[in-house]
Design a protein around this motif. Sequence first.
Motif, short mmCIF file in Angstrom:
data_model
loop_
_atom_site.label_atom_id
_atom_site.label_comp_id
_atom_site.label_asym_id
_atom_site.label_seq_id
_atom_site.Cartn_x
_atom_site.Cartn_y
_atom_site.Cartn_z
N ASP A 106 0.43 4.38 0.97
CA ASP A 106 0.55 5.38 2.13
C ASP A 106 1.27 5.09 3.34
O ASP A 106 2.13 5.65 4.13
CB ASP A 106 -0.94 5.97 2.38
CG ASP A 106 -1.82 4.70 2.69
OD1 ASP A 106 -1.42 3.44 2.72
OD2 ASP A 106 -3.05 4.98 2.91
N ASP A 107 1.08 3.63 3.95
CA ASP A 107 1.58 3.23 5.00
C ASP A 107 2.42 2.01 4.76
O ASP A 107 3.05 1.20 5.59
CB ASP A 107 0.62 2.72 5.89
CG ASP A 107 -0.48 1.58 5.35
OD1 ASP A 107 -0.13 1.25 4.57
OD2 ASP A 107 -1.35 1.38 6.02
N ARG A 108 2.80 1.60 3.51
CA ARG A 108 3.65 0.58 3.23
C ARG A 108 3.10 -0.67 3.50
O ARG A 108 3.90 -1.83 3.92
CB ARG A 108 5.05 0.65 3.41
CG ARG A 108 5.63 2.25 3.33
CD ARG A 108 5.84 2.16 1.86
NE ARG A 108 6.96 1.36 1.26
CZ ARG A 108 7.30 1.29 0.12
NH1 ARG A 108 6.44 2.03 -1.05
NH2 ARG A 108 8.24 0.59 -0.55
N THR A 109 1.88 -0.90 3.79
CA THR A 109 1.57 -2.28 4.32
C THR A 109 1.42 -3.24 3.21
O THR A 109 1.05 -3.17 2.16
CB THR A 109 0.09 -2.04 4.70
OG1 THR A 109 0.00 -1.15 5.85
CG2 THR A 109 -0.65 -3.29 5.28
N ARG B 195 0.87 -1.15 -0.11
CA ARG B 195 -0.06 -0.12 0.03
C ARG B 195 0.74 1.21 0.00
O ARG B 195 1.94 1.20 0.62
CB ARG B 195 -1.04 0.10 1.06
CG ARG B 195 -2.25 0.71 1.17
CD ARG B 195 -2.84 0.90 2.24
NE ARG B 195 -4.12 1.86 2.44
CZ ARG B 195 -5.47 1.54 1.97
NH1 ARG B 195 -5.43 0.11 1.51
NH2 ARG B 195 -6.44 2.51 1.93
#
Length: 330
Positions: free
Chosen positions: A21-24, A19
């Motif tokens: 935005d949060d590097r998930t 992801r």
Amino acid sequence: MFEAELVCWINSSEVLLLREDDRTLLTRCPANAIDLGHVVGSGPVNVTLADGWLFQTDDHDITILLNESGLSRNLRSWEALRPRLVSVVLTTIVCTWLLWKYGLGILVSIAIALTPPPVINAMDYSAMQTLDRLLADETELSDKQQDKAQGIFLDLVRELPADQRDGFELHFRKFPEEFGPNAFALPGGTVVLTDALVNEFAKDDDAIAGVLGHEIGHKVEAHGMRQIYRSLSVYFLIALIAGDTGPLLEEFLLEGQLLLQLSFSRDHERAADDFGLTLMSKAGYDPEGLKRFFAALEKYDGDSDWYSTHPLSKDRVDSIENFIESGEYR
């Protein structure tokens, strides 16, 4: 739908989807389990991962990292909007036009030669069945009127070379009043005279002979089959280039083909006029009869011949006068 990043390395066996935005970590899968789909020109690249995630990007370099096949890469390169693509499209258009203009005539002639007579006869039978169901009624002509026209018809057919006489039949039908005095020939040799024509020219055997000679000419010269095969050829040629034509394009093709075929239909009509003049003269009828027929039909002509598959009657009268004066029919 949200922003994401696809992480992969050259020669790596695994791909990560993160992801933005949060590097998930959203998913990971083997590189060889990814489906690139088909990349069209400069369009987006759709990357489908093994567990159903779809990643879309405009960066075509990703296809190299994901080992896009050489064939697919070359095809995508050709599909990109560049001068090279423009030249390919223009070349295709020119070649298509040349094929339609010069090649289809040869292919149509071959198709006609290879069409079995039973197939052509079946077309006549089917056409007559349709006409009788939708438009025509049984003739109201007397036996005497029919016998007289049949005699003229047989006089003309007997003047044909022996190998061209097969298949001819003369039928009579009553059509709605708006059809006027008319006649037509089907591809197999079925010729139809309307009651209105026989009644209007009851005392002019030469006029009826001219009309019948004209219709016989259509069959001998295979004009009907040429129109059918040329129409089908143009349709399939465009469908081959455009793929699935769809209902809108099909409607456009049907209207467009009508305009494309006008010149061929008019040429066929003029050729049938010349054929009829020659044939009726051989059978002992006066070619002036065909001129009288078209002169009488001038009142049925519209203001424009743009949508007509037949030349205007006044133009045909002029052409017949020139043909008679030239003596070419003798």
